[in-house]
Design a protein around this motif. Structure first.
Motif, short mmCIF file in Angstrom:
data_model
loop_
_atom_site.label_atom_id
_atom_site.label_comp_id
_atom_site.label_asym_id
_atom_site.label_seq_id
_atom_site.Cartn_x
_atom_site.Cartn_y
_atom_site.Cartn_z
N ASN A 304 -45.62 20.81 -85.28
CA ASN A 304 -44.33 20.64 -85.50
C ASN A 304 -43.34 21.75 -85.20
OD1 ASN A 304 -43.93 18.04 -86.73
ND2 ASN A 304 -44.26 18.77 -88.71
N TYR A 305 -43.70 22.60 -84.23
CA TYR A 305 -43.01 23.63 -83.42
C TYR A 305 -42.08 23.03 -82.46
CZ TYR A 305 -46.16 26.84 -85.76
OH TYR A 305 -46.65 27.68 -86.70
N ALA A 306 -40.88 23.68 -82.11
CA ALA A 306 -40.02 23.33 -81.18
C ALA A 306 -40.77 23.58 -79.69
CB ALA A 306 -38.67 24.11 -81.39
N PRO A 307 -40.07 23.17 -78.85
CA PRO A 307 -40.68 23.36 -77.28
C PRO A 307 -40.91 24.63 -77.03
CG PRO A 307 -39.23 21.37 -77.25
CD PRO A 307 -38.90 21.96 -78.62
N SER A 363 -51.43 30.33 -89.48
CA SER A 363 -50.21 30.59 -88.92
C SER A 363 -49.77 30.64 -87.40
CB SER A 363 -50.13 32.23 -89.46
OG SER A 363 -50.63 33.25 -88.70
N TYR A 364 -48.52 30.87 -87.04
CA TYR A 364 -48.38 30.86 -85.60
C TYR A 364 -48.80 32.19 -84.92
CZ TYR A 364 -44.99 30.61 -81.83
OH TYR A 364 -44.61 30.58 -80.32
N TRP A 365 -49.01 33.16 -85.66
CA TRP A 365 -49.46 34.28 -85.08
C TRP A 365 -51.02 34.28 -84.90
CZ3 TRP A 365 -45.78 37.30 -83.23
CH2 TRP A 365 -44.56 37.15 -83.82
N LEU A 366 -51.81 33.71 -85.80
CA LEU A 366 -53.09 33.31 -85.82
C LEU A 366 -53.55 32.63 -84.29
CD1 LEU A 366 -55.84 34.01 -86.80
CD2 LEU A 366 -55.60 32.14 -88.63
N LEU A 367 -52.51 31.51 -84.11
CA LEU A 367 -52.61 30.62 -83.06
C LEU A 367 -52.52 31.69 -81.75
CD1 LEU A 367 -50.69 27.57 -84.25
CD2 LEU A 367 -53.15 27.59 -83.78
N MET A 368 -51.72 32.52 -81.77
CA MET A 368 -51.22 33.51 -80.73
C MET A 368 -52.83 34.12 -80.45
SD MET A 368 -47.57 35.09 -80.58
CE MET A 368 -46.15 34.28 -80.19
#
Length: 483
Positions: A304-307, A363-368
């Motif tokens: 569910n993140y934006a483009p 988290s978003y940072w973990l995906l990074m």
């Protein structure tokens, strides 16, 4: 500006001339890779705009890669027939045309046609830098040159999705097609300045192997459509897959027996390193391009993140990759390429395996961070794979070999994108049949698809060990003097 001869350009620029040629090729490759990767972040928007299902939407990426795969086989013939200047310049013009017209597409068919045109141009350009490096640089400089080239090329997939995500949000999907215009115009200027004139001779003007091109074209199109039909009409899928395999075998036999200049010289596969390198390139292509297509869609549909956020997740990984590649290029001059390739593939497989364990708590940072691990692995693979496969190959086969390695990697990538789309749709449908489809079910389907990609890369690790260089090959030089 009147084109100068190779001797005049070498006299004018001296030892740095080969680096200027490499720079020219590098910027063009950046534009081609940019056109390939930047579209992935816009797939959800394109699907909504043109009312496309997943099975049709994936052709925006697959059509590009299919055209790219076929056209790169023509690069050695084009270079002999027209020379580097005309071949490369013509490809840049096609890429520029595809980007401009694609941005003004009025229907899906027009859009797909321009993606195919861009793919044709990108395929012709793909093997050229490796040919330039293997011909113009001494063996002890090849790893450095490949690393510097890779440093520039990774800026496209690093920055492309991030820029593409913001462009999609601010200006819509059409804007991403126009991104290739500035680098293409710059390359056309550099071509006029640094690439030598070339007058083909009768001995160079060998006919193109149209029969071989037709056979491999029918094979690839049948295989890709057969993979897609696995989720539809099973009988039609079997017919297409059988046709694809049959024409592939016919292509190999024809290439071995033809008296004309073959499209792909099968003598290359007599070299064990090259044969194993080609297999690694195929599996690696499946995993890499399949995941490159999958990740931006995963970020938007499952997380569910934006483009813009979906594109930005790859930016730190791209910066790390840009730093890793020159270092790996230097290591490739001192350490066995098969070891570097195996290490890189292991890290790449680990990254995908971690992605396969994503959850609502991720988290978003973990995906990074997981993406960074994969790009470090990619940095080890890129400079070493071509060098490891091509060392020991006869000088007369260098152009054919560079083209063939890129061909099998792109073929693996095209099949990988189709396979990922089919597997993803299958897993979503399976979860939907068990309970009402929700965000968790989307995530589970994506996680299972990432696991498949991780397994593919793990298999390639094993194959990479068989790229070992024989002792007598270590002292053999694989450089030529021409460009």
């Amino acid at each position: 500006m009147q084109a100068l001869t190779l001797e005049e350009l070498r006299s004018r620029y001296g030892a740095r001339y080969k680096w200027l040629v490499l720079l020219t090729c590098m910027i063009g490759s950046v534009a081609a890779i940019l056109s390939s990767t930047i579209v992935n972040v816009a797939i959800p928007d394109l699907s909504r705009y043109f009312a496309l299902g997943q099975e049709r939407a994936q052709w925006v990426s697959t059509g590009f890669m299919l055209a790219m795969t076929l056209s790169m086989l023509m690069t050695p013939w084009l270079l002999l027939r027209f020379g580097l200047r005309r071949t490369y310049g013509g490809a840049i013009v096609l890429l520029l045309l595809g980007g401009v017209v694609g941005g003004f597409s009025i229907n899906y068919q027009m859009l797909l046609a321009m993606r195919v045109l861009e793919g044709l141009a990108a395929g012709v350009m793909q093997p050229i830098p490796a040919i330039v490096i293997l011909r113009a640089f001494e063996q002890h400089e090849q790893g450095k040159a490949m690393g510097i080239f890779g440093f520039g090329v990774v800026l496209a997939p690093a920055i492309g999705p991030s820029v593409g995500g913001f462009l999609v949000e601010l200006f819509g999907w059409r804007s991403i097609f126009f991104v290739v215009v500035p680098p293409c115009l710059l390359v056309l200027f550099l071509i006029q300045r640094f690439l030598a004139s070339y007058t083909p001779t009768l001995e160079h003007a060998k006919p193109l192997d149209w029969k071989g091109l037709l056979l491999i074209g029918v094979s690839i199109i049948s295989l890709l459509n057969g993979v897609v039909e696995l989720r539809g009409d099973m009988s039609q899928a079997v017919i297409l897959l059988v046709l694809g395999v049959t024409t592939l075998i016919a292509f190999i036999i024809y290439q071995m027996r033809t008296k004309a200049e073959p499209l792909m010289n099968m003598k290359l596969f007599r070299y064990r390193q090259f044969a194993m390198g080609a297999l690694v390139a195929f599996i690696y292509g499946m995993g890499l391009y399949g995941s490159t297509y999958l990740l931006p869609i995963y970020m938007q549909m499952a997380m569910n993140y934006a483009p813009s956020q979906a594109g930005l997740v790859l930016l730190p990984a791209g910066i790390v990759l840009a730093v890793t590649i020159p270092l790996a290029g230097r290591l490739a001059d001192s350490y066995p390429p098969n070891v570097l390739v195996a290490i890189g593939l292991f890290l790449l497989a680990s990254s995908f395996a971690l992605m396969a364990n994503g959850s609502p708590a991720t988290s978003y940072w973990l995906l990074m961070a997981w993406a960074v691990i994969g790009r470090i692995g990619l940095g080890f693979v890129l400079p070493a794979l071509s060098l490891g496969a091509m060392r020991g190959v006869d000088n007369s086969l260098i152009a054919q070999g560079a083209s063939a390695i890129n061909f099998v990697r792109q073929l693996g990538g095209a099949i990988g994108v189709s396979m990922v789309g089919v597997v993803l749709e299958w897993r979503i449908t399976l979860h939907q049949s068990r309970q009402a489809l929700g965000i968790d079910n989307h995530r589970n389907a994506f996680n299972e698809t990432f696991l498949l990609v991780a397994v593919l890369c793990a298999v390639a690790v094993i194959t990479a060990w068989y790229m070992r260089e024989k002792p007598w090959q270590k002292d053999k030089q694989n450089n030529m003097t021409g460009l």
